[in-house]
Write an enzyme that holds these catalytic residues in place. Sequence first.
Site, mmCIF file in Angstrom:
data_model
loop_
_atom_site.group_PDB
_atom_site.id
_atom_site.type_symbol
_atom_site.label_atom_id
_atom_site.label_comp_id
_atom_site.label_asym_id
_atom_site.label_seq_id
_atom_site.Cartn_x
_atom_site.Cartn_y
_atom_site.Cartn_z
ATOM 1 N N CYS A 233 -82.008 58.378 -41.089
ATOM 2 C CA CYS A 233 -81.792 59.122 -39.964
ATOM 3 C C CYS A 233 -81.551 60.637 -40.160
ATOM 4 O O CYS A 233 -81.380 61.045 -41.241
ATOM 5 C CB CYS A 233 -81.063 58.479 -38.606
ATOM 6 S SG CYS A 233 -79.256 58.467 -39.311
ATOM 7 N N HIS B 14 -74.162 61.243 -32.150
ATOM 8 C CA HIS B 14 -73.265 62.103 -33.170
ATOM 9 C C HIS B 14 -74.087 63.462 -33.574
ATOM 10 O O HIS B 14 -75.050 63.678 -33.064
ATOM 11 C CB HIS B 14 -73.043 61.038 -34.670
ATOM 12 C CG HIS B 14 -74.529 60.570 -34.969
ATOM 13 N ND1 HIS B 14 -74.987 59.604 -34.469
ATOM 14 C CD2 HIS B 14 -75.414 61.141 -35.781
ATOM 15 C CE1 HIS B 14 -76.300 59.506 -35.119
ATOM 16 N NE2 HIS B 14 -76.334 60.154 -36.199
#
Length: 342
Positions: A96, A265
């Site tokens: 990611c 995040h």
Amino acid sequence: MAAIAWFGFTGCGLTSAASPGSIFAFLAMTPSECMIQVTIGVCIAAAVSFVIASPIVRAADVADIDSASEKMREMKGTSEAVVVSGTENGLVVFACDAGMGSSAMGATRFRNRIKAERPDLTVKHSGVDNVTGEAKIVVCQRVLSERARKSAPQAQIFEIDNFLDDPALDVLYEPLNSMKNSAVPAGNAPSAKLAPAADPDKPKLSISAADIQLGCKSVGREQAIRDSGTLLVKRGYVKDPYVDAMVERDKLTSVYIGMGIAIPHGTNEAKDTVENTGVVLQQYPEGVDFDGEKAQLVFGIAGKGEEHLEILANICRILEDEEILEKLKTTDDLDWALSVLS
């Protein structure tokens, strides 16, 4: 002659009424002139037919193209999986943007799923721009596929929409599982890799009651992410700029990872704003909308190194028990929530 005269009136561009003038005009034409008129008439008729029919045809074509595109999107994993090969003792990387939350969860869950059939495989997570050259397969969200190809040109890129319950992961699992006999010779299967022993001097990361908020009222997507960041700031895990980086991260690739869970995040650029490793949880029993998907559990992540992975591993363990997962989405029992997360 009557039939020929009628064709002349329509095909040669004359009036459809059999007036004397039109008959004389037709009879006065040479064969070549009549042929030219016929050709022009056919072209005009075809053009008129096209103008009338094109909206209908175009609408049908769009529907077919849209359907085909959607079908291809759904089958993308299938087309990629067909050529899965050469994975013996190979490395599968879930990647990611930041390599922090969603890819770690995806890698952990997929590793737990396939380790019995393919103990020869290593499944790790990584930031998409830092994939090791040893990777055989890179699993990433579609929007990151080009970055993954630049980072790991030697690897097969496998595109998904989310890291937990995307049907494409089943498509990846099947060929890898079917290759287990050739990858692991009978009677000579390698033993599963053991996790390193815990360092007794290293404090164990835990989530506390102050890190959990149950029964939150539903809010918009960005507000939920900002609220998660605000709690991380309040708990002393990050500095204020980290909150904006969490919103930016979701704009790049969705922080919704499936099964009613979102893990907001920060981006790679915001790592220097992390003060301490920490995880917070906000529960939205009615859900927060993420592009049509509802997230009831929003885990805010701030990590230094790999320290946050312990809690993510616990979350993955919870995912294996559907009853516990569903209860966590609606429970008002804080002590129970702490017991399953710790």
